[in-house]
Structure formats: structure tokens, C-alpha cells
Design a protein around this motif. Structure first.
Motif, PDB file in Angstrom:
ATOM      1  N   LYS A  55       0.852  -1.191   0.000  1.00 36.45           N
ATOM      2  CA  LYS A  55       0.000   0.000   0.000  1.00 36.45           C
ATOM      3  C   LYS A  55       0.888   1.242   0.000  1.00 36.45           C
ATOM      4  CE  LYS A  55      -3.768   2.249   2.389  1.00 36.45           C
ATOM      5  NZ  LYS A  55      -4.455   2.484   3.622  1.00 36.45           N
ATOM      6  N   ARG A  56       0.569   2.198  -0.879  1.00 39.44           N
ATOM      7  CA  ARG A  56       1.393   3.415  -0.953  1.00 39.44           C
ATOM      8  C   ARG A  56       0.996   4.357   0.171  1.00 39.44           C
ATOM      9  NH1 ARG A  56       2.313   6.397  -6.371  1.00 39.44           N
ATOM     10  NH2 ARG A  56       3.718   7.472  -4.973  1.00 39.44           N
ATOM     11  N   LEU A  57       1.958   4.730   0.979  1.00 42.42           N
ATOM     12  CA  LEU A  57       1.670   5.603   2.116  1.00 42.42           C
ATOM     13  C   LEU A  57       2.166   7.010   1.790  1.00 42.42           C
ATOM     14  CD1 LEU A  57       2.905   3.212   4.942  1.00 42.42           C
ATOM     15  CD2 LEU A  57       0.547   3.604   4.277  1.00 42.42           C
ATOM     16  N   TYR A  58       1.237   7.973   1.855  1.00 39.64           N
ATOM     17  CA  TYR A  58       1.643   9.352   1.563  1.00 39.64           C
ATOM     18  C   TYR A  58       2.229   9.976   2.823  1.00 39.64           C
ATOM     19  CZ  TYR A  58       1.511  14.345   0.788  1.00 39.64           C
ATOM     20  OH  TYR A  58       1.878  15.671   0.705  1.00 39.64           O
ATOM     21  N   ILE A  59       3.402  10.501   2.693  1.00 43.28           N
ATOM     22  CA  ILE A  59       4.054  11.194   3.804  1.00 43.28           C
ATOM     23  C   ILE A  59       4.318  12.620   3.351  1.00 43.28           C
ATOM     24  CG2 ILE A  59       6.057  11.198   5.369  1.00 43.28           C
ATOM     25  CD1 ILE A  59       4.574   8.604   5.668  1.00 43.28           C
ATOM     26  N   ARG A  60       3.886  13.585   4.146  1.00 44.02           N
ATOM     27  CA  ARG A  60       4.056  14.982   3.705  1.00 44.02           C
ATOM     28  C   ARG A  60       5.545  15.337   3.613  1.00 44.02           C
ATOM     29  NH1 ARG A  60       5.245  18.611   7.961  1.00 44.02           N
ATOM     30  NH2 ARG A  60       5.026  17.585   9.962  1.00 44.02           N
ATOM     31  N   PRO A  61       5.901  16.099   2.574  1.00 41.90           N
ATOM     32  CA  PRO A  61       7.328  16.434   2.406  1.00 41.90           C
ATOM     33  C   PRO A  61       7.813  17.390   3.494  1.00 41.90           C
ATOM     34  CG  PRO A  61       5.996  17.522   0.741  1.00 41.90           C
ATOM     35  CD  PRO A  61       5.060  16.669   1.517  1.00 41.90           C
ATOM     36  N   ILE A  62       9.043  17.182   3.946  1.00 40.92           N
ATOM     37  CA  ILE A  62       9.655  18.083   4.932  1.00 40.92           C
ATOM     38  C   ILE A  62      10.916  18.658   4.297  1.00 40.92           C
ATOM     39  CG2 ILE A  62      10.751  18.214   7.213  1.00 40.92           C
ATOM     40  CD1 ILE A  62       8.929  15.905   8.089  1.00 40.92           C
ATOM     41  N   ALA A  63      10.919  19.994   4.162  1.00 43.02           N
ATOM     42  CA  ALA A  63      11.997  20.668   3.416  1.00 43.02           C
ATOM     43  C   ALA A  63      13.383  20.315   3.961  1.00 43.02           C
ATOM     44  CB  ALA A  63      11.769  22.170   3.468  1.00 43.02           C
ATOM     45  N   GLY A  64      13.527  20.333   5.273  1.00 47.38           N
ATOM     46  CA  GLY A  64      14.828  20.084   5.903  1.00 47.38           C
ATOM     47  C   GLY A  64      15.414  18.743   5.516  1.00 47.38           C
ATOM     48  N   ILE A  65      14.548  17.737   5.392  1.00 47.70           N
ATOM     49  CA  ILE A  65      15.035  16.387   5.062  1.00 47.70           C
ATOM     50  C   ILE A  65      15.347  16.297   3.566  1.00 47.70           C
ATOM     51  CG2 ILE A  65      14.448  13.931   5.112  1.00 47.70           C
ATOM     52  CD1 ILE A  65      12.627  14.621   7.530  1.00 47.70           C
ATOM     53  N   GLN A  66      14.480  16.924   2.773  1.00 48.56           N
ATOM     54  CA  GLN A  66      14.716  16.886   1.323  1.00 48.56           C
ATOM     55  C   GLN A  66      16.015  17.594   0.932  1.00 48.56           C
ATOM     56  OE1 GLN A  66      10.922  18.511   0.054  1.00 48.56           O
ATOM     57  NE2 GLN A  66      10.238  16.496  -0.606  1.00 48.56           N
ATOM     58  N   GLU A  67      16.419  18.549   1.752  1.00 51.63           N
ATOM     59  CA  GLU A  67      17.619  19.328   1.438  1.00 51.63           C
ATOM     60  C   GLU A  67      18.918  18.640   1.877  1.00 51.63           C
ATOM     61  OE1 GLU A  67      18.309  22.095  -0.358  1.00 51.63           O
ATOM     62  OE2 GLU A  67      16.243  21.890  -1.016  1.00 51.63           O
ATOM     63  N   ILE A  68      18.794  17.531   2.622  1.00 55.42           N
ATOM     64  CA  ILE A  68      20.010  16.871   3.125  1.00 55.42           C
ATOM     65  C   ILE A  68      20.928  16.466   1.969  1.00 55.42           C
ATOM     66  CG2 ILE A  68      20.853  14.749   4.270  1.00 55.42           C
ATOM     67  CD1 ILE A  68      18.660  15.140   6.347  1.00 55.42           C
ATOM     68  N   ASP A  69      20.336  15.877   0.932  1.00 56.39           N
ATOM     69  CA  ASP A  69      21.123  15.447  -0.238  1.00 56.39           C
ATOM     70  C   ASP A  69      21.840  16.632  -0.882  1.00 56.39           C
ATOM     71  OD1 ASP A  69      20.569  12.867   0.079  1.00 56.39           O
ATOM     72  OD2 ASP A  69      19.350  12.607  -1.741  1.00 56.39           O
ATOM     73  N   ASN A  70      21.078  17.728  -1.050  1.00 58.48           N
ATOM     74  CA  ASN A  70      21.675  18.927  -1.677  1.00 58.48           C
ATOM     75  C   ASN A  70      22.813  19.472  -0.831  1.00 58.48           C
ATOM     76  OD1 ASN A  70      19.821  18.735  -3.690  1.00 58.48           O
ATOM     77  ND2 ASN A  70      18.404  20.223  -2.808  1.00 58.48           N
ATOM     78  N   ALA A  71      22.621  19.426   0.489  1.00 57.60           N
ATOM     79  CA  ALA A  71      23.646  19.955   1.403  1.00 57.60           C
ATOM     80  C   ALA A  71      24.934  19.131   1.294  1.00 57.60           C
ATOM     81  CB  ALA A  71      23.120  19.950   2.828  1.00 57.60           C
ATOM     82  N   ILE A  72      24.765  17.816   1.184  1.00 59.74           N
ATOM     83  CA  ILE A  72      25.949  16.952   1.045  1.00 59.74           C
ATOM     84  C   ILE A  72      26.607  17.226  -0.315  1.00 59.74           C
ATOM     85  CG2 ILE A  72      26.789  14.558   0.986  1.00 59.74           C
ATOM     86  CD1 ILE A  72      24.291  13.872   2.752  1.00 59.74           C
ATOM     87  N   GLY A  73      25.748  17.373  -1.330  1.00 54.99           N
ATOM     88  CA  GLY A  73      26.239  17.666  -2.691  1.00 54.99           C
ATOM     89  C   GLY A  73      27.038  18.964  -2.725  1.00 54.99           C
ATOM     90  N   ARG A  74      26.579  19.948  -1.962  1.00 53.63           N
ATOM     91  CA  ARG A  74      27.266  21.249  -1.918  1.00 53.63           C
ATOM     92  C   ARG A  74      28.687  21.084  -1.356  1.00 53.63           C
ATOM     93  NH1 ARG A  74      27.743  25.582   1.955  1.00 53.63           N
ATOM     94  NH2 ARG A  74      27.737  27.607   0.919  1.00 53.63           N
ATOM     95  N   ALA A  75      28.780  20.310  -0.279  1.00 46.21           N
ATOM     96  CA  ALA A  75      30.105  20.075   0.328  1.00 46.21           C
ATOM     97  C   ALA A  75      31.022  19.367  -0.662  1.00 46.21           C
ATOM     98  CB  ALA A  75      29.949  19.242   1.594  1.00 46.21           C
ATOM     99  N   THR A  76      30.434  18.425  -1.441  1.00 47.26           N
ATOM    100  CA  THR A  76      31.221  17.687  -2.441  1.00 47.26           C
ATOM    101  C   THR A  76      31.740  18.640  -3.514  1.00 47.26           C
ATOM    102  OG1 THR A  76      29.716  15.864  -2.042  1.00 47.26           O
ATOM    103  CG2 THR A  76      31.157  15.649  -3.948  1.00 47.26           C
ATOM    104  N   GLU A  77      30.831  19.490  -3.986  1.00 47.10           N
ATOM    105  CA  GLU A  77      31.224  20.441  -5.041  1.00 47.10           C
ATOM    106  C   GLU A  77      32.314  21.389  -4.570  1.00 47.10           C
ATOM    107  OE1 GLU A  77      27.683  22.415  -6.264  1.00 47.10           O
ATOM    108  OE2 GLU A  77      26.861  20.625  -7.204  1.00 47.10           O
TER     109      GLU A  77
END
Lengths: 207, 347
Positions: B122-144
Motif C-alpha cells: 500500500k502506498r503511504l503518503y508522507i508529507r514532504p519536509i523541506a529540511g530532510i529533502q535538502e540533506i542530499d543537496n547539502a551533502i552535494g554542496r560540500a562535495t562540489e
């Protein structure tokens, strides 16, 4: 087995702790006291790990002549000297250890803590810039609360302390309780995940 | 064995023997009983049990007062058997906690059903949380930028659930950082958190297929002193020029000192804590903040595992139930129907 035994221990001890909340019997409180004694026993072993890590990291920095390796010498010297004087003369009032604590540790800690006053001013400036409706509401609320907390607020009008109390006891408390409710559920859910072995990252990364 | 010859000393000892003999023969029954026992252990056990019973036995009477210095006392309560001392009986269940027990069982059942639903696909909808979605970008920024990531797993011990939630996030962040070959620095304040954090980061590197990039020096102990720890972390931010700072776990007064320094160094900062008093500081100085329960939800979001998402959904339903209960209680209390409110014992 390497994973199942720790998971079983977590589940059994977790259930015993849950049971402790509901069982006010002496048996239950004796169990908690016994467990706390074990916790105290584990502490000193862990200190060795901490000290070892500190020495290892700074020794390597000095050995490799890494940038700012001079700080590592200061750290290790402080560690050795403080430990040595503590072991030789004890840690009571009037000993060299206490002199080091009072003349180095306390003022340095107080200095760091006092920086908070300047940092709060800087953070307040950032928060209270009225760039949007929400920020403006925050600014107005903050001004009222700050005035309501000092005698000048009462001198201007008795409404200010009253509004301050209302802001703190109604919207502010409601928000705090809302957050606390979510935190409580989050904690319970995390505890359940750990007890049931769904969340295992604390065992070493693997899901 | 020493023989006493001094007359005065002999007299004193004899007096003492006489005193204790009187005490043992005439005084408390319990001393006589204890003396009849052969082993010291049994004797101590009996005396300790009696001591525990005596210190927890009380006499009761009611004092009524008009609040102006006038009062009247009832006679001391006497049980039907004539006993005035009342000894409390131990309960096996705390009745005040019955609502808590029901809520815990209900929540556990919800978690179970949601996990089952998630397992069935069953697909469970979870509301998006900006802080968590940005974790990948934040790591990517450090890499760049080619700079390290700083991860502070709170200042509390391992028994704090917030620390465990922080460590769960660390495992995801460390894995991503290992995949991108970005250095991660994890300063610890607690001795017991240290080896766990080391193991988590090491395992993350193995999982990412980069065991060679794991550096044991990257997860290290600073100190247990609160402000000395802050000084250490701030020094690391300035010297290492960290590009991304994570603060996940329990924080106290040091939160603003760390995040302001991070903000001054230009790092992207993501914080998460359940310490309500520190949240305003994090919100003001960090780019993204995980507020309260979002800290606990973060590892579920990042892992995307149905099992963990199921618990998150159960949490939402439980919250809905609590909100409905609060609204219902408010309405009923407003119209003077207090039976519903009385079901919940006030603490």
C-alpha cells in the motif's frame, strides 16, 4: 546470531523498562536501581575509549605536522598535567587540580557562555527583520513580551504585562504543547522501532 | 585477646553488658527474635525488613481548618483490629497510568497495522519536509566545494532518544558522504556515543563500497564539558571551513554558539532537535530545521523503507486521534459535561 542476541537484549530490557512505568512495586524499583548501578559500571570503561580517541587524534596530528598541530600539543599537555596533578595531590579544595579547574576551566567556560549574549543579539536581529507578515507578527510579539517582562512595560500601560501573559500562556504554550505532543509520539515510535528491531542503525549502520 | 585488668574499665564493661542485657531481654520483641537466629545474614535481613516496615508505617488523622488559624482534629484512625499504624500495601499496577497503557497499546496496534499495510504494497503518503529533502543537496554542496561535512550528534548520552534519532540520520548522511567521497567530521561529547558513531560511519563506508576512505580520526571525542565542547566544534568549523553542518540530537544553551559560528563561516546548516527551548535559535540561524517529531521522522524519510514509513504513518493517525480527543474534550467541558475529561487523570 551477532545481530539477534543484541536485538533480543534490547527487546527484553525495553519491555522491562516499559513495565516499570506501570508497576509501582518494590520489585520494579529494585530492578531499576540494579540496572542504574550497571550503567555506572559501564561509564568508566567508556571514559577509556574517549581518552584513547582524544590521544589518538591529537597524537596523529602532531606526528603528521597537520595544520594547527600546535593546538594538539596544548590539548595533550593539558590532559596529561591535569590527570597527573589529580592523581598525585587529589581533587579536593586547595589542591593544584582545583587551582587549574578554578583558574582555567571555569573562566574559559564562563567566557564561552557570555558570548551567548552577543550571539542572541545577532540572532534576534536576524529573526526580527520584518520581511514578511510572519516576521512582522514575530517582531511585534517579541517587542510586547520584552516590554512586558520589564518594569517600563507596566509604566507605559498595564495592558502590556497582561498581553505578555496572554501571549506566553495561550499561543506560545499551545505551540509548545503541539511540539511536545509530536515529540512524545516520535520518541514512542522510535523506541518501538528500536525495540522491535526495525531501526538498527545504532548497531552499526546496516538497516 | 587482650585481658582487661583496670577496675574502672571492668566496671564500665560490666555496666555496658548489663545495659544491653536489659535491652535484649526487656525491650523490643524484634531484638529477641533476631537474637534467636543463628546466621548474621538472616539476622540483618530480619532487622532490615522490620526497619523498612517501621519507616513506612504511619498514623492518620484529619485536620480541618478555616484558613484563619482555627482548626479541629479527628481522633487517630484505628483499624478494626485495633491497630493505629497503617502500612501501605504495594500495588502491582499503577491505576493512574491506565490511560497511558491504553494509548501505548493503541499506538503499538496502529504501528503494526501500518507496517502490515506497507508490506502488502500500500502506498503511504508522507508529507514532504523541506529540511530532510535538502540533506542530499547539502551533502552535494560540500562535495562540489571540496570541503568536509560536520555532523554533531547532540550533546546528550545514548539513553536519550534524540541521540538515537541523530545517529540514525548520521548513518544515512555518512553513507551519502562516502558515496560522494566527501569527508565527514563527527565530534562527540559522550564516551558511549563515540564508539557507536565510529561504527556507524565505518559501516556506512563499507555499505557505500568505499571502505578505504573511512578515516577513524573523523569520528572523535572532544570533551564532556559543555562550553569546552562548543569551543572545540567552533574551532573545527573555522579551521576546516566545513561546507555543511548538521546538528541532530539534543542541545542546550550551546546551540546558538555553534550555529552562529556556522552561519558566520557561510556553511549550509541543517538542525534537528526536540529541545523546544533551542528551536528558536536553530530556526533563526540555520537554513533548515527539523522541528521536534521531524527529527524522529528523518531516518524514515531517508531510508524509504516500508517498515519505517509504516511507523511514521501510525504516528500521524495517533496524532489525529489525540487532536480529535482534545477537541471533543473541549466541546464537552464547555457545555459542562466533564465525564469525558475525568477519564483522564490529572497529573
Amino acid at each position: 546470531m551477532k545481530r539477534q542476541i543484541p536485538l533480543m537484549i534490547v527487546l527484553i530490557l525495553g519491555l522491562l523498562f516499559v513495565a516499570h512505568v506501570f508497576i509501582p512495586n518494590k520489585l520494579s524499583s529494585d530492578y531499576l536501581d540494579w540496572f542504574m548501578k550497571w550503567m555506572k559500571v559501564i561509564g568508566p570503561f567508556a571514559i577509556v575509549l574517549g581518552v584513547f580517541s582524544l590521544v589518538y587524534v591529537h597524537y596523529n596530528k602532531i606526528k603528521r605536522k597537520a595544520p594547527t598541530w600546535g593546538y594538539s600539543i596544548v590539548t595533550l599537555t593539558a590532559l596529561v598535567v591535569t590527570t597527573a596533578v589529580g592523581f598525585i595531590w587529589g581533587i579536593q579544595e586547595g589542591t593544584p587540580y582545583m587551582w587549574i579547574f578554578k583558574n582555567f576551566n571555569v573562566p574559559l567556560g564562563a567566557t564561552m557562555f557570555s558570548l551567548l549574549a552577543f550571539y542572541i543579539a545577532s540572532a534576534a536581529y536576524k529573526a526580527f527583520r520584518a520581511r514578511s507578515i510572519e516576521a512582522t507578527v514575530l517582531l511585534v510579539a517579541a517587542i510586547i513580551v520584552m516590554l512586558g517582562r520589564v518594569s517600563i512595560g507596566q509604566a507605559i500601560t498595564h495592558w502590556i504585562p497582561d498581553i505578555t501573559e496572554w501571549i506566553l500562556n495561550v499561543p506560545n504554550l499551545a505551540a509548545k504543547r503541539g511540539i511536545a505532543l509530536g515529540v512524545g509520539l516520535g520518541m514512542t515510535a522510535t523506541s518501538l522501532k528500536i525495540m522491535l528491531g526495525i531501526e538498527r542503525s545504532y548497531l552499526g549502520g546496516k538497516d | 585477646m587482650e585481658t582487661v585488668t583496670d577496675k574502672e574499665e571492668i566496671e564500665e564493661i560490666e555496666n555496658r553488658i548489663a545495659l544491653y542485657s536489659d535491652y535484649i531481654e526487656d525491650k523490643p520483641e524484634i531484638v529477641k527474635k533476631a537474637n534467636q537466629l543463628k546466621s548474621d545474614k538472616e539476622r540483618m535481613k530480619l532487622l532490615y525488613k522490620t526497619h523498612c516496615t517501621n519507616i513506612r508505617s504511619f498514623k492518620y488523622y484529619i485536620r480541618k481548618t478555616d484558613g484563619q488559624g482555627h482548626f479541629i482534629d479527628t481522633p487517630i484512625y484505628t483499624a478494626p483490629n485495633g491497630e493505629q499504624y497503617i502500612f501501605p500495601k504495594q500495588n502491582w499496577f499503577n491505576n493512574d497510568e491506565i490511560i497511558t497503557l491504553i494509548a501505548v497499546l493503541l499506538f503499538a496496534a496502529l504501528v503494526y497495522f501500518m507496517i502490515q499495510a506497507a508490506r502488502k504494497g500500500k502506498r503511504l503518503y508522507i508529507r514532504p519536509i523541506a529540511g530532510i529533502q535538502e540533506i542530499d543537496n547539502a551533502i552535494g554542496r560540500a562535495t562540489e566545494m571540496g570541503r568536509p561535512i560536520l555532523f554533531v550528534p547532540g550533546l546528550s548520552g545514548i539513553s536519550d532518544v534524540a541521540t538515537l534519532a541523530g545517529l540514525a540520520i548520521l548513518s544515512k548522511v555518512a553513507k551519502k558522504a562516502a558515496e560522494y567521497d566527501t569527508r565527514i567530521l563527527v565530534p562527540c561529547r559522550d564516551f558511549i556515543v563515540l564508539p557507536i558513531a565510529q561504527e556507524i560511519v565505518k559501516e556506512a563506508h563499507y555499505e557505500a563500497g568505499r571502505p578505504d576512505t573511512y578515516d577513524k580520526n573523523s569520528v572523535f571525542f572532544i570533551t564532556q564539558a559543555q562550553f569546552a565542547f562548543v569551543a572545540g566544534v567552533n574551532g573545527i568549523m573555522i579551521r576546516e571551513k566545513t561546507a555543511t553542518n548538521f546538528y541532530m540530537g539534543m542541545f542546550w544553551a550551546e546551540s546558538l554558539l555553534m550555529t552562529e559560528t556556522g552561519s558566520a563561516t557561510g556553511a549550509i546548516q541543517i538542525a534537528g532537535t526536540d529541545a523546544v527551548n533551542q528551536l528558536p535559535f536553530f530556526i533563526t540561524t540555520c537554513d533548515y530545521t527539523l522541528i521536534g517529531e521531524e527529527l524522529y521522522a528523518a531516518s524514515a524519510y531517508l531510508s524509504k523503507q516500508p517498515l519505517i514509513l509504516g511507523t511514521l504513518k501510525a504516528q500521524d493517525y495517533m496524532k489525529l486521534l489525540i487532536v480529535v480527543t482534545v477537541v471533543l474534550g473541549t466541546i464537552l467541558s464547555t457545555v459542562h459535561l466533564t465525564f469525558f475529561m475525568n477519564w483522564f487523570p490529572a497529573k
